[in-house]
Design a protein around this motif. Structure first.
Motif, short mmCIF file in Angstrom:
data_model
loop_
_atom_site.label_atom_id
_atom_site.label_comp_id
_atom_site.label_asym_id
_atom_site.label_seq_id
_atom_site.Cartn_x
_atom_site.Cartn_y
_atom_site.Cartn_z
N THR A 186 -58.87 -25.54 -31.78
CA THR A 186 -59.04 -26.58 -32.79
C THR A 186 -57.92 -26.46 -33.83
O THR A 186 -56.92 -25.78 -33.61
CB THR A 186 -60.41 -26.42 -33.47
OG1 THR A 186 -60.45 -25.17 -34.17
CG2 THR A 186 -61.53 -26.44 -32.45
N ASP A 187 -58.12 -27.09 -34.97
CA ASP A 187 -57.15 -27.01 -36.05
C ASP A 187 -57.31 -25.76 -36.89
O ASP A 187 -56.61 -25.57 -37.88
CB ASP A 187 -57.26 -28.24 -36.96
CG ASP A 187 -56.78 -29.51 -36.25
OD1 ASP A 187 -55.95 -29.38 -35.33
OD2 ASP A 187 -57.24 -30.61 -36.61
N GLY A 188 -58.25 -24.90 -36.54
CA GLY A 188 -58.46 -23.66 -37.25
C GLY A 188 -59.53 -23.77 -38.31
O GLY A 188 -60.25 -24.76 -38.37
N PRO A 189 -59.70 -22.77 -39.15
CA PRO A 189 -58.89 -21.54 -39.21
C PRO A 189 -59.24 -20.55 -38.11
O PRO A 189 -60.30 -20.66 -37.49
CB PRO A 189 -59.24 -20.97 -40.58
CG PRO A 189 -60.64 -21.43 -40.82
CD PRO A 189 -60.73 -22.79 -40.20
N VAL A 190 -58.34 -19.60 -37.88
CA VAL A 190 -58.54 -18.55 -36.89
C VAL A 190 -58.99 -17.29 -37.63
O VAL A 190 -58.28 -16.80 -38.51
CB VAL A 190 -57.26 -18.27 -36.09
CG1 VAL A 190 -57.53 -17.23 -35.01
CG2 VAL A 190 -56.70 -19.55 -35.50
N LEU A 191 -60.17 -16.77 -37.30
CA LEU A 191 -60.72 -15.60 -37.99
C LEU A 191 -60.78 -14.41 -37.05
O LEU A 191 -61.25 -14.52 -35.92
CB LEU A 191 -62.12 -15.91 -38.52
CG LEU A 191 -62.26 -17.14 -39.43
CD1 LEU A 191 -63.71 -17.29 -39.90
CD2 LEU A 191 -61.32 -17.04 -40.61
#
Length: 311
Positions: A231-236
């Motif tokens: 997806t567009d994030g965020p990346v955690l």
């Protein structure tokens, strides 16, 4: 060594962002960080290791771990005036005493801690880290108030703020006489999906992560894994990585519509291309940065005088 650190800052050859001013909460990660950084030492030049001032209780045990892991050739021990706060760190004492995470005399070889994504750290061939052979240089200072506790903690916080301000000073244009406020500088725009996020010192709910990151001091890091996001994030990230830190930045804004972080940093663009991870620790931007910006009218974001201390 010649003076206060903020007056002569240099880019480290190897750096990891630990994210806290004390390692008491996570000593295993601290040792992992020490091993990770030390793995880059090629023994081509002398190495001076400046240890912490935490030398009581678990701090002393951790110091023994570090001596056992790094196998220094010389140990300089400075005693406190009129106070025997710690034992003499002779090779025999380090050899026989148990550390916080390593055992004493019966330890046949270095104990490999769980380093996660850390590069493997190996003992030098032919050397037994459980049997140190260092030379002890013992110094007993005669000047009064040496090692008196209480004041250093205040001094260290001031020096830390000065170091952060000195680092942020690299954002200023050298050919302009006046100091520009941070909100007048053009930030980098970083897509959410381009970098992974991790809060080091505490657990933050994913729904609140942007509140924590906004207006924060972050380590600009590089993890070996490629950041992938559908997806567009965020990346955690679910765990705190031990990885290269290329510098620091200030998240001066978060654009939720365009999915962008706005980051101010003096790290050169050629190094920024390697950054794929933002680590947020328990290091705060100095208060003067918030309250001392010119051209701000009305209420200052993230600053309040109406605070209930009973909460």
């Amino acid at each position: 060594l010649p003076g206060p650190p903020f007056t002569h800052q240099q880019t480290p050859f190897k750096m990891v962002y630990y994210g806290q001013t004390s390692c008491e909460q996570d000593t295993e990660r601290y040792l992992d960080v020490v091993k990770y950084v030390f793995s880059c030492y090629k023994k081509e030049v002398p190495l001076v290791i400046n240890t912490m001032g935490w030398v009581k209780g678990e701090g002393l045990l951790l110091l023994i771990d570090i001596l056992r892991l790094l196998s220094p050739s010389h140990v300089v021990q400075m005693d406190m005036c009129d106070c025997k706060a710690m034992p003499t760190l002779t090779p025999e004492h380090v050899h026989l005493s148990a550390g916080l995470h390593t055992k004493g005399k019966q330890q046949p070889k270095c104990r490999q801690l769980d380093t996660g994504a850390v590069e493997s750290w190996k003992c030098p061939e032919g050397e037994d880290v459980s049997a140190p052979q260092h030379k002890l240089l013992y110094i007993h200072p005669e000047f009064p108030r040496a090692g008196v506790p209480g004041e250093p903690r205040v001094h260290s916080s001031i020096l830390r703020d000065m170091s952060i301000l000195g680092y942020l000073g690299h954002l200023q244009y050298p050919d302009i006489g006046a100091v520009l406020p941070l909100h007048s500088l053009v930030p980098y725009q970083v897509p959410f999906r381009a970098v992974a996020l991790r809060v080091i010192h505490t657990d933050v709910a994913p729904t609140n992560i942007m509140y924590a990151v906004n207006a924060s001091w972050v380590g600009l890091c590089c993890i070996p894994e490629e950041v992938q996001c559908q997806t567009d994030g965020p990346v955690l990230l679910t765990q705190t990585p031990v990885c290269n830190c290329l510098g620091f930045g200030v998240v001066r804004g978060v654009d939720m519509e365009k999915k962008l972080y706005h980051i101010l940093t003096p790290v050169p663009p050629e190094n920024l291309r390697l950054v794929n991870c933002l680590l947020l620790g328990n290091i705060a931007i100095p208060n003067c940065v918030f309250v001392g910006q010119q051209g701000i009218e009305g209420e200052i974001p993230y600053v309040t005088s109406d605070y209930n201390y009973s909460i």
